[in-house]
Design a protein around this motif. Sequence first.
Motif, mmCIF file in Angstrom:
data_model
loop_
_atom_site.group_PDB
_atom_site.id
_atom_site.type_symbol
_atom_site.label_atom_id
_atom_site.label_comp_id
_atom_site.label_asym_id
_atom_site.label_seq_id
_atom_site.Cartn_x
_atom_site.Cartn_y
_atom_site.Cartn_z
ATOM 1 N N ALA A 251 0.613 -1.345 -0.502
ATOM 2 C CA ALA A 251 0.093 -0.437 -0.107
ATOM 3 C C ALA A 251 1.075 1.343 -0.139
ATOM 4 O O ALA A 251 0.678 2.187 -0.414
ATOM 5 N N VAL A 252 1.966 1.318 0.423
ATOM 6 C CA VAL A 252 3.039 1.845 1.211
ATOM 7 C C VAL A 252 3.986 2.231 -0.498
ATOM 8 O O VAL A 252 3.974 3.867 -1.258
ATOM 9 N N SER A 253 4.212 1.461 -0.811
ATOM 10 C CA SER A 253 4.508 1.259 -2.050
ATOM 11 C C SER A 253 4.185 1.434 -3.437
ATOM 12 O O SER A 253 4.876 2.131 -3.790
ATOM 13 N N ASP A 254 2.407 1.333 -3.358
ATOM 14 C CA ASP A 254 1.863 2.545 -4.304
ATOM 15 C C ASP A 254 2.288 3.445 -4.530
ATOM 16 O O ASP A 254 2.527 4.166 -5.440
ATOM 17 N N VAL A 255 2.131 4.118 -3.042
ATOM 18 C CA VAL A 255 1.771 5.480 -3.081
ATOM 19 C C VAL A 255 3.396 6.523 -3.238
ATOM 20 O O VAL A 255 3.844 7.245 -4.259
ATOM 21 N N VAL A 256 4.046 5.710 -3.053
ATOM 22 C CA VAL A 256 6.129 5.591 -3.286
ATOM 23 C C VAL A 256 6.188 5.540 -4.573
ATOM 24 O O VAL A 256 6.309 7.256 -5.291
ATOM 25 N N HIS A 257 5.691 5.046 -5.482
ATOM 26 C CA HIS A 257 5.294 5.014 -6.584
ATOM 27 C C HIS A 257 4.953 6.009 -7.404
ATOM 28 O O HIS A 257 5.846 6.499 -8.578
ATOM 29 N N ARG A 258 3.662 6.106 -7.518
ATOM 30 C CA ARG A 258 2.721 7.266 -7.628
ATOM 31 C C ARG A 258 3.815 8.703 -7.569
ATOM 32 O O ARG A 258 3.542 9.454 -8.552
ATOM 33 N N HIS A 259 4.672 8.630 -6.380
ATOM 34 C CA HIS A 259 5.412 9.906 -6.469
ATOM 35 C C HIS A 259 7.159 9.798 -7.306
ATOM 36 O O HIS A 259 7.931 10.750 -6.178
ATOM 37 N N ARG A 260 7.652 9.094 -8.392
ATOM 38 C CA ARG A 260 8.125 8.567 -8.272
ATOM 39 C C ARG A 260 9.303 8.597 -7.426
ATOM 40 O O ARG A 260 10.546 8.978 -7.626
ATOM 41 N N GLY A 261 9.004 7.873 -6.556
ATOM 42 C CA GLY A 261 10.493 7.012 -6.027
ATOM 43 C C GLY A 261 10.240 7.704 -4.749
ATOM 44 O O GLY A 261 11.574 7.937 -3.622
ATOM 45 N N ASN A 262 9.683 8.255 -4.349
ATOM 46 C CA ASN A 262 10.289 9.350 -3.412
ATOM 47 C C ASN A 262 9.093 9.241 -2.093
ATOM 48 O O ASN A 262 6.987 8.922 -2.356
ATOM 49 N N ALA A 263 9.005 9.290 -1.133
ATOM 50 C CA ALA A 263 8.843 8.864 0.164
ATOM 51 C C ALA A 263 7.747 10.328 0.963
ATOM 52 O O ALA A 263 8.995 10.485 1.706
ATOM 53 N N PHE A 264 7.210 10.601 1.511
ATOM 54 C CA PHE A 264 6.871 12.192 1.781
ATOM 55 C C PHE A 264 6.503 11.125 3.534
ATOM 56 O O PHE A 264 4.995 11.238 3.556
#
Length: 342
Positions: free
Chosen positions: A112-125
């Motif tokens: 679930a977190v990976s999906d979000v990070v992926h959509r931010h082009r490899g950035n986790a905020f």
Amino acid sequence: MHPNDARAAQYRGQQESKMHRSMCELISELAALDERCEETKVDEYLPPTEGKHGRYPDVLVDWRDFGRFAVEYQMSHTFQTEVSQRCIHYDREGIPLLWVLSSFDPERVPQAVSDVVHRHRGNAFVLDQQAINASREQRTLVLTCYMSDGAGYDAPVLVRFDALTFPESCLPFLEDRLAGPLLERIKSKRLPYFRALRAWGDRMSDLPLADLEPFAERQCVDRLVAAAFSIVAEAAGKPENFASEHPNIRAMLNTFQNSGTLAPYARLLTALIENTSQRGLLKGSVGEHLGRSINGHRLGHIEQVSEASPEWRLLRELLPEALDPFTRQRLVEAGALPAWAK
């Protein structure tokens, strides 16, 4: 199970916890510290400008000279369908969307977190205590950012919201750690093939590529690779027929299908052409010849190679923008699908 029922089961009927609400109010408070902030709203209905349904963004911020942006704060394991729906909605509304995580462990990243990070082009905020302190010191929204290095994540850095890159569509990012490196890896894999094809003077001999040696029908595979790269070259606006002396790829494909040389690969070539700017070829004689090879050839029934075949796997690896659904979707979501593959 319907996603609504699954969410109800996950949250036990309580769609928002007190902790989630307080964190959304904190994000609103930090964004409002910026003198450009004109208004913030927490969990208020936002009517749609298009479509029938609006949404309740966790936090909606209006900044002078920037406009409106939405923040979704993720504490639980949000379903992929919900992530997609929110991204599509805000993109359609022209409102930048920022997913903020409650925490992030680079050693263990749930899907679930990976999906979000992926959509931010490899950035986790992440909004952690360090980011909260920096926000209050700098009087603007500051977040902790983890950036993918391909295998793991770099050490986190603090980043102001207004320092992010905001593409015309898709989600903001500090550095593109997804699409750019991915396209470079694909390009480096493909480059030796382009060089070998341009040096392939004698079409009756084998291509000078050692990794094609295991194929039993070597000459047919060489022609297949040459034909596929010719299609891509045409789609990229740099026409070059690597496979034959025909004046264009239409004549080349028709001849190879009619003669039976590439007839077993008709379904594969169709799949490739469908996902390029040359898909119009399928409406004319090329489509007719490919269709005959798939459904019945004048030389008799010709078995088509499957997606599990070595030939299909090879082209999927070399031309993933068109033939690998996962890679293609990642590039689409990042707004980085090359023009030739559209």
